[in-house]
Design an enzyme around this catalytic site. Structure first.
Site, PDB file in Angstrom:
ATOM      1  N   ASN A   1       0.868  -1.172   0.000  1.00  0.00           N
ATOM      2  CA  ASN A   1       0.000   0.000   0.000  1.00  0.00           C
ATOM      3  C   ASN A   1       0.914   1.235   0.000  1.00  0.00           C
ATOM      4  O   ASN A   1       1.472   1.602   1.026  1.00  0.00           O
ATOM      5  CB  ASN A   1      -0.886  -0.040   1.252  1.00  0.00           C
ATOM      6  CG  ASN A   1      -1.806   1.163   1.335  1.00  0.00           C
ATOM      7  OD1 ASN A   1      -1.734   2.077   0.516  1.00  0.00           O
ATOM      8  ND2 ASN A   1      -2.674   1.153   2.334  1.00  0.00           N
TER       9      ASN A   1
ATOM     10  N   ARG B   1      -2.528  -2.017  -3.483  1.00  0.00           N
ATOM     11  CA  ARG B   1      -3.689  -1.151  -3.323  1.00  0.00           C
ATOM     12  C   ARG B   1      -3.549  -0.004  -4.320  1.00  0.00           C
ATOM     13  O   ARG B   1      -2.502   0.632  -4.391  1.00  0.00           O
ATOM     14  CB  ARG B   1      -3.736  -0.595  -1.910  1.00  0.00           C
ATOM     15  CG  ARG B   1      -4.847   0.400  -1.737  1.00  0.00           C
ATOM     16  CD  ARG B   1      -4.777   1.069  -0.385  1.00  0.00           C
ATOM     17  NE  ARG B   1      -5.867   2.010  -0.245  1.00  0.00           N
ATOM     18  CZ  ARG B   1      -5.745   3.199   0.339  1.00  0.00           C
ATOM     19  NH1 ARG B   1      -4.591   3.577   0.824  1.00  0.00           N
ATOM     20  NH2 ARG B   1      -6.785   3.993   0.427  1.00  0.00           N
TER      21      ARG B   1
ATOM     22  N   HIS C   1     -12.412   3.528   0.190  1.00  0.00           N
ATOM     23  CA  HIS C   1     -12.438   2.470   1.218  1.00  0.00           C
ATOM     24  C   HIS C   1     -13.221   1.252   0.717  1.00  0.00           C
ATOM     25  O   HIS C   1     -13.740   0.472   1.509  1.00  0.00           O
ATOM     26  CB  HIS C   1     -13.121   2.938   2.528  1.00  0.00           C
ATOM     27  CG  HIS C   1     -12.420   4.043   3.252  1.00  0.00           C
ATOM     28  ND1 HIS C   1     -13.115   5.097   3.802  1.00  0.00           N
ATOM     29  CD2 HIS C   1     -11.128   4.243   3.537  1.00  0.00           C
ATOM     30  CE1 HIS C   1     -12.259   5.915   4.393  1.00  0.00           C
ATOM     31  NE2 HIS C   1     -11.041   5.430   4.246  1.00  0.00           N
TER      32      HIS C   1
ATOM     33  N   ARG D   1     -10.583  16.125   7.784  1.00  0.00           N
ATOM     34  CA  ARG D   1     -11.355  16.544   6.600  1.00  0.00           C
ATOM     35  C   ARG D   1     -12.747  17.005   7.021  1.00  0.00           C
ATOM     36  O   ARG D   1     -13.356  16.414   7.915  1.00  0.00           O
ATOM     37  CB  ARG D   1     -11.507  15.391   5.603  1.00  0.00           C
ATOM     38  CG  ARG D   1     -10.222  14.950   4.966  1.00  0.00           C
ATOM     39  CD  ARG D   1     -10.523  13.980   3.806  1.00  0.00           C
ATOM     40  NE  ARG D   1      -9.325  13.274   3.384  1.00  0.00           N
ATOM     41  CZ  ARG D   1      -9.193  11.940   3.447  1.00  0.00           C
ATOM     42  NH1 ARG D   1     -10.173  11.179   3.905  1.00  0.00           N
ATOM     43  NH2 ARG D   1      -8.081  11.382   3.034  1.00  0.00           N
TER      44      ARG D   1
ATOM     45  N   GLU E   1     -14.113   0.433  15.491  1.00  0.00           N
ATOM     46  CA  GLU E   1     -13.772  -0.788  16.222  1.00  0.00           C
ATOM     47  C   GLU E   1     -13.462  -0.537  17.690  1.00  0.00           C
ATOM     48  O   GLU E   1     -13.619  -1.434  18.521  1.00  0.00           O
ATOM     49  CB  GLU E   1     -12.541  -1.465  15.576  1.00  0.00           C
ATOM     50  CG  GLU E   1     -12.830  -2.022  14.195  1.00  0.00           C
ATOM     51  CD  GLU E   1     -11.563  -2.423  13.441  1.00  0.00           C
ATOM     52  OE1 GLU E   1     -10.568  -2.784  14.089  1.00  0.00           O
ATOM     53  OE2 GLU E   1     -11.580  -2.380  12.203  1.00  0.00           O
TER      54      GLU E   1
END
Ligand code: AMP
Length: 396
Positions: free
Chosen positions: A7, A90, A179, A240, A333
């Site tokens: 990534n 990715r 995502h 953001r 999470e």
């Protein structure tokens, strides 16, 4: 198979070497400050992290250092590079061209390059990482897994903006969403975990991390998502802004004497919960400040949770119902007080939270009560494993 998952960011690179049969992570780490000075973090499964400071003028040197670490006789995870069977990369933006992962051929790479102006900070970095791996690992199959691909099933009514249609035709200005690898992984895992028939289900996935987005997944396909042409739209995030009145840009530009780049910098890097709170973009700091009664931290948490709840309501309408809501990523999470705040808005759906279950961190768990009309759960995301699975599916 041994799959190396890469990534690549503009000045960093995260990697994992995964045994795809056991789905065990053999080694993982990251390279930071590429092009500045350079730092490699490497960790073999079961061993301590090793940190090496070394010059990394480009991604090529960074990847070379990762490969050297992976075959290092002392702490390497494999004995030779020939034991790495495939690489999964990715790729942030696949435009309208890529609705699925793809084997990276020269022709495909040219098409990925055509998507560069849609993600000028990310896609070029992804391509540099791919090129560097090709050079250092000739003949090893490489797969591109796109952040946007899962959202390509959105209907036109969800992806068109209320703008002159020619901007869509000429420049492909539309909602893409990001995502996607996480929304895909979590929606599938959620259905499996709750014994739902994915092909006949309505799932809302709230990916709440430093970047945050939410998606409506009907019958296993994304029908709407909160990020747009870029990852700036939608939820209030770490730094953001998410959705704002677009006219604010002109207003602030005039007041603060900023040009368009200056305004974009504020919206991407100085806004969100950090901008509101003045404390931090990290919910660990925000929660502490919240508990100390810091009013701006309280405001930031309230705004964050309210926006998520509003989107959940919108996506229930988009799907004409919902079977399950899944929380994932760093905040989703780990941050039970934010989940609780969000769920407090959703009583009208018959959602009831189980206070004790909501104390969970980082494991698949139902956090609604047995008689809740909609099941709410925490499903840890695993984008690297998702990329590994996609890679194996194309390479085998
Ligand atoms: P991600 O982008 O998915 O890595 O999420 C990063 C964000 O998750 C951090 O900025 C924190 O706001 C939040 N986070 C991560 N770990 C925890 C934790 N243990 N407790 C509370 N928040 C956390």
């Amino acid at each position: 198979m041994h799959v190396l998952v890469i990534n690549c960011g503009s000045s960093s690179l995260k990697y994992q070497l995964i045994n795809s049969d056991s789905e065990e992570v053999l080694a993982k780490g990251l390279c930071e400050r590429i092009g500045i000075d350079g730092r490699l973090v490497y960790q073999k499964e079961g061993l301590d992290k090793e940190i090496t400071e070394a010059a990394m003028p480009s991604h090529k040197e960074a990847i070379r250092m990762v490969l050297d670490a992976l075959v290092n006789p002392k702490s390497g995870a494999v004995s030779a590079l020939s034991e790495i069977d495939a690489v999964g990369h990715r790729v942030v933006h696949g435009g309208e061209r890529f609705a699925a992962s793809v084997l990276l051929t020269e022709e495909v790479l040219a098409q990925v390059e055509e998507c560069n102006d849609l993600a000028p900070l990310h896609n070029p970095a992804n391509l540099i990482g791919i090129r560097a791996c090709q050079e250092l690992m000739p003949g090893v199959p490489m797969v591109g897994v796109f952040d946007t691909a899962f959202h390509q099933t959105m209907p036109k009514k969800a992806y068109l903006y209320g703008l002159p249609y020619e901007y869509y035709e000429k420049y492909k200005v539309r909602r893409y969403g990001f995502h996607g690898t996480s929304h895909s992984f979590v929606s599938k895992r959620c259905a499996e975990f709750l014994n739902l028939d994915l092909k006949n289900s309505k799932i809302i996935v709230a990916h709440l991390g430093n970047g945050a987005s939410i998606s409506a997944v009907k019958d296993g396909e994304c029908v709407d998502t909160s990020m747009g042409l870029t990852p700036l739209e939608g939820l209030v995030m770490g730094t953001r802004s998410g959705d704002i009145d677009p006219a604010i840009m002109e207003f602030i530009a005039k007041k603060e004497h900023l040009d368009i780049e200056g305004v974009m910098n504020v919206l991407n890097k100085k806004s969100g919960v950090e901008g509101i709170s003045g404390v931090s973009s990290d919910f660990r700091d925000l929660e502490a400040a919240y508990n100390e009664g810091n009013q701006r931290a309280i405001d930031a948490c309230e705004v964050f949770a309210y926006r998520v709840a509003k989107y959940i309501g919108a996506y229930v309408a988009a799907m004409n119902g919902v079977d399950a809501v899944a929380f994932t990523a760093g905040i989703g999470e780990n941050t039970s007080f934010i989940r609780k705040k969000i769920l407090a808005y959703l009583g009208y759906l018959g959602i009831q939270m189980d206070e004790a279950a909501n104390a969970v961190r980082g494991e698949d768990k139902v956090i609604s009560t047995a008689d809740s009309k909609v099941t709410v759960c925490v499903i840890p995301t695993n984008e690297e494993l998702a990329i590994c699975r996609e890679t194996v599916a194309l390479v085998k």
